[in-house]
Enzyme design. Structure first.
Site, PDB file in Angstrom:
ATOM      1  N   GLU A   1      10.404 100.910  19.261  1.00  0.00           N
ATOM      2  CA  GLU A   1      11.341 101.766  18.539  1.00  0.00           C
ATOM      3  C   GLU A   1      10.796 103.186  18.355  1.00  0.00           C
ATOM      4  O   GLU A   1      10.822 103.751  17.262  1.00  0.00           O
ATOM      5  CB  GLU A   1      11.697 101.138  17.191  1.00  0.00           C
ATOM      6  CG  GLU A   1      12.409  99.805  17.323  1.00  0.00           C
ATOM      7  CD  GLU A   1      12.900  99.240  15.996  1.00  0.00           C
ATOM      8  OE1 GLU A   1      12.480  99.749  14.938  1.00  0.00           O
ATOM      9  OE2 GLU A   1      13.698  98.293  16.017  1.00  0.00           O
TER      10      GLU A   1
ATOM     11  N   GLU B   1      16.411  92.594  19.600  1.00  0.00           N
ATOM     12  CA  GLU B   1      16.407  92.204  18.186  1.00  0.00           C
ATOM     13  C   GLU B   1      17.830  92.139  17.657  1.00  0.00           C
ATOM     14  O   GLU B   1      18.452  93.171  17.397  1.00  0.00           O
ATOM     15  CB  GLU B   1      15.598  93.195  17.327  1.00  0.00           C
ATOM     16  CG  GLU B   1      14.107  93.134  17.536  1.00  0.00           C
ATOM     17  CD  GLU B   1      13.341  93.990  16.512  1.00  0.00           C
ATOM     18  OE1 GLU B   1      13.931  94.329  15.462  1.00  0.00           O
ATOM     19  OE2 GLU B   1      12.171  94.307  16.781  1.00  0.00           O
TER      20      GLU B   1
END
Length: 840
Positions: free
Chosen positions: A193, A263
């Site tokens: 991320e 995710e």
């Protein structure tokens, strides 16, 4: 070597890595697939075939090795064909160059167990991982490397990062665990991320991401490399999505790369002070169906099993329990209906496999909230349809190819043959269950607690002195949560307030996280920050005396930060201190000289281990004593059910059993709903002995240890709630010769009840067919109810491990139409141990 060429996309890089050739990061125009894993623009290509991947995150560090086989078995039963895990740098390299891949840190063993269960592995190396894990997985010693800046084009960071990543790859290569070697690892993630900090580092961040991609691609893995939430992933690296609704939010920018979801948050992690956080099985299923309907081909649930942040492994303010709302709860028990509803979804999507992987897609918008997505391969008579109603409040119907289909609000119906509704995300056929905590009576016998008060140090007794308070992280170096600050000062009688209604006030500005204040050895109060704002100002009145006074401040962190730029610069601890309300005005204590003691005396003597008992004096326990160690012995609860501690009677502190650190507890921090975020804590059975277990609690401010309960955890109350409008059980259908087939003739709605392993249905607590109300554990009959329901359910289920129940009115002699709703079957049953099976 057999070579298969795919013209749409290519990952020449992965194949060349497999045969050992030199690689660069240029995007290839053709894909060469031998064995192992590669990709094209549609999906991952595993062993030469496109695949749908259903993965779940399970972290080996958040469960005990004896739990791994059961967790992986249940994941496979739930329809997963892959497991995803981060790699935790700070547990594997706690000191520079000293590596630990043993015991709970045995990553290779965890991966081999996944392989034995027939599952692939997604290895998310990072090595920055965030994950609500202490320091985002980065070892503390990195902060002390000269000229260090994390996660940017910084040579010291890149040097240590590459060394660790290479070490992980070497460990995997030892056991031939990459798919290119015949192992289960199909994807390799680098970084995590990064877009969250990219704007801070600008061009230096871009350079770093390209360096990280090159570094990962040049390692001898032979599998594709991924970067989550990184749309500009360089070269052959695949970008992936993280979030709750990637089917709606993710915009693919690389037609040559598959659409992958690393995710899908099954609930939300929680921090101390948070109210409960849940996500329904229906909403989770909708998000998955939406993603596959919109060309996604890999889903990973974060988390599938959350587990426990043992010891000091949780990040700042993160609770010890992690993702308890996942399909497998903290204890590894099935959380229904989430586990079962997703299992049915995975089965249904597999029925759609050929269409999703090889069919031509088309989209048909029908009004504002309705959408039809179709995948067809006419030459093989394959057709798959997803009928969606995105309206969150209004049910509706649509006409598709001459047939009307009812669509509940916020739902997707899946038609693997473009005709038959096999699954609807809002219609749950899976059973429900309720978790119960049972006090283990034998553990309450001899409930005798002893205590030892932690000494409150004064300035002259401390080892490290400075003019001003020193920074907490730098002092503790992540070896303990605790740092004492102490100072002493003299005041004259004339300094004290003359009026009786005025008292001196201690004021401390603190950078976080928590502080307990003592004046002349007496506890006066606690201050704390929050997850959002770590710093706080402490103000409490106190009693001072003429002459020498002592102030001691027990400061602590509740985990290191795990996200954001410049983590290496974060600080905590006392910033300034003063006394207000004196006749002579405010007394600034900040620069009068401070002593520091790292850690607790009880930690130094290791009194949480039996060998350390004799190093301090113990007395019979009394309640509400600040900074106090409590201990007792207990026998392990009978059976094999998980074990938990109810600490509702305590405040804040730390738990140990048999010398093993269970983690932080913080019951006194209440959520906006007036309840603690967590009051029950997991105590793994692998930590226990049959007899004389040594339990130690360090309580920081107030608590009553005598009311601590040791309990077993069960999910033996099982339920079903199935309507006549539900589709038949998804297992009623299969694929044969490429076509959808039914198993048997009866495709009526039905319900199933299944007890956990080695247990059978002992009792039907409730059964009603009509319009019952409530939820599992709290059902009540509605205005329409058939008396026959309970006798029929008892006949079909009692004494069995599993049973299937019809869910139509004809089976229950239900002639009455229940106004305003479809007829529904609701059942609650109780499971008990099957003694015959147990004796075998």
């Amino acid at each position: 070597m057999r070579v298969v060429v795919y013209h749409k996309v290519a990952c020449l890089v992965a194949a060349l890595l497999w045969i050992g050739l030199l690689v660069n990061t240029a995007v290839a125009t053709e894909e060469v697939v031998a064995s192992g894993c590669s990709y094209d623009g549609r999906s991952l290509v595993i062993n030469g075939k496109r695949e749908l991947v259903f993965s779940g995150s399970i972290h080996y560090t958040r469960s005990q090795p004896d739990m791994w086989p059961d967790l992986l078995k249940k994941s496979r039963e739930g329809g997963l064909n892959a497991i995803s895990t981060y790699v935790f740098w700070n547990v594997h390299e706690p000191e520079p160059g000293k590596f630990d891949f043993s015991g709970q840190n045995d990553l290779a063993q965890f991966i081999k167990l996944a392989q034995k269960n027939g599952m692939f592995v997604i290895l998310r190396v990072g090595p920055f991982i965030q994950a609500e894990w202490n320091h985002g997985g980065l070892p503390y010693w990195l902060r002390e490397v000269p000229d260090m800046t994390f996660r940017t084009n910084n040579e010291p960071f890149k040097r240590h990062m590459e060394k660790f990543v290479s070490k992980v790859v070497d460990e995997m290569n030892k056991d031939k665990l990459f798919a290119s070697q015949g192992g289960p690892i199909i994807l390799f993630q680098i970084e995590n991320e990064y877009n969250n900090v990219a704007a801070t580092f600008k061009e230096e961040g871009t350079k770093y991401i390209h360096w990280a991609a090159n570094m990962a691609l040049n390692l001898s893995t032979g599998v594709p490399v991924i970067m989550c939430k990184q749309n500009d992933a360089p070269g052959a690296v695949i970008p992936t999505c993280n979030g709750r609704n990637c089917g709606d939010t993710y915009v693919p920018v690389h037609s040559a790369k598959p659409i992958l979801w690393t995710e899908n948050w099954t609930a939300q992690y929680r921090v101390f002070g948070d109210p409960p956080s849940q996500r329904s099985a229906e909403d989770l299923a909708f998000s998955v169906a939406r993603f596959f309907a919109r060309s996604g081909t890999m889903i990973n649930y974060y988390m599938y099993h959350g587990g426990t942040n043992y010891g000091r492994t949780g990040a700042a303010f993160v609770t010890t329990r992690y993702y308890d709302e996942a399909p497998l709860d903290e204890y590894g028990l099935y959380k229904e209906p989430k586990w079962g509803h997703l299992k049915d979804l995975h089965h249904t999507l597999r029925l759609c496999r050929k269409g999703l992987l090889w069919g031509k897609s088309s989209v048909h918008s029908i009004g504002k909230d309705f959408e039809v997505r179709v995948y067809e391969k006419p030459d093989e008579n394959i057709c798959v349809a997803f009928l969606a109603n995105a309206n969150p409040k209004v049910d509706g119907s649509i006409n598709f190819r001459g047939t009307s289909y009812y669509l509940p609000r916020h739902s997707i119906s899946i038609l693997p043959d473009c005709k038959t509704v096999v699954y609807n995300t809002q219609k749950v056929n899976a059973q429900h269950n309720a978790r119960t905590f049972i006090v283990a009576k034998q553990t309450q016998q001899g409930n005798e607690w002893m205590m030892n008060q932690e000494p409150v140090p004064r300035y002259r007794e401390t080892a490290v002195k400075a003019m001003e308070p020193l920074e907490l992280f730098n002092m503790t170096k992540d070896r303990t949560d605790y740092l004492w600050y102490s100072t002493s000062f003299k005041i004259e009688d004339d300094d004290l307030p003359i009026r009786h209604d005025i008292r001196p006030v201690l004021q401390v500005s603190n950078l976080g996280h928590v502080m307990h204040a003592f004046v002349n050895g007496q506890y006066i109060g606690t201050g704390r920050g929050t997850k959002i704002e770590k710093s706080f100002v402490f103000q409490k009145p106190m009693e001072l005396k003429t002459g020498l006074n002592h102030i001691s401040l027990l400061n602590m962190m509740v985990g290191l930060p795990d996200s954001g730029a410049y983590m290496e610069r974060r600080m905590a601890g006392v910033h300034t201190a003063s006394i207000q309300g004196l006749n002579t005005g405010t007394l600034d204590l900040t620069t009068i000289g401070w002593g520091h003691q790292v850690g607790l005396a009880g930690e130094f003597f290791k009194i949480y281990e039996e060998e350390g008992i004799s190093k301090v004096r113990w007395a019979p326990a009394v309640k509400n004593m600040p900074v106090t160690w409590y201990r007792r012995y207990f026998d392990a609860p009978e059976g094999t059910d998980p074990v938990a501690l109810d600490l509702s009677s305590m405040g804040k502190g730390f738990m140990y059993v048999n010398g093993k650190p269970l983690g932080r507890y913080w019951v006194s921090y209440l959520s906006p709903l007036g309840k603690p975020s967590q009051s029950v804590y997991h105590m793994p059975r692998s930590f226990l002995k049959p007899k004389n277990n040594y339990l130690v609690i360090f309580e920081e401010h107030t608590g009553n240890p005598k009311d601590i309960l040791i309990m077993t955890v069960k999910r033996d109350n099982i339920c079903t709630f199935v309507s006549e409008q539900n589709p038949a059980l998804s297992k009623s259908w299969s694929r044969k010769d490429g076509q959808l087939k039914t198993k048997g003739d009866d495709l009526s709605p039905a319900a199933t009840l299944t007890c956990p392993d080695k247990k059978i249905i002992n009792k039907v607590v409730f059964a009603s067919f009509g319009n019952p109300l409530g939820m599992c554990g709290n059902f009540t009959a509605g205005s329409c109810h058939t008396p026959k329901a309970i006798s029929l359910v008892e006949k079909l289920c009692v004494g069995k491990k599993s049973c299937t129940l019809p869910a139509t009115g004809k089976d229950y002699d239900a002639d009455a139409k229940c106004p305003g709703t479809a007829s529904t079957l609701a059942v609650q049953a109780k499971c008990i141990k099957n003694k015959d099976k147990e004796n075998n």
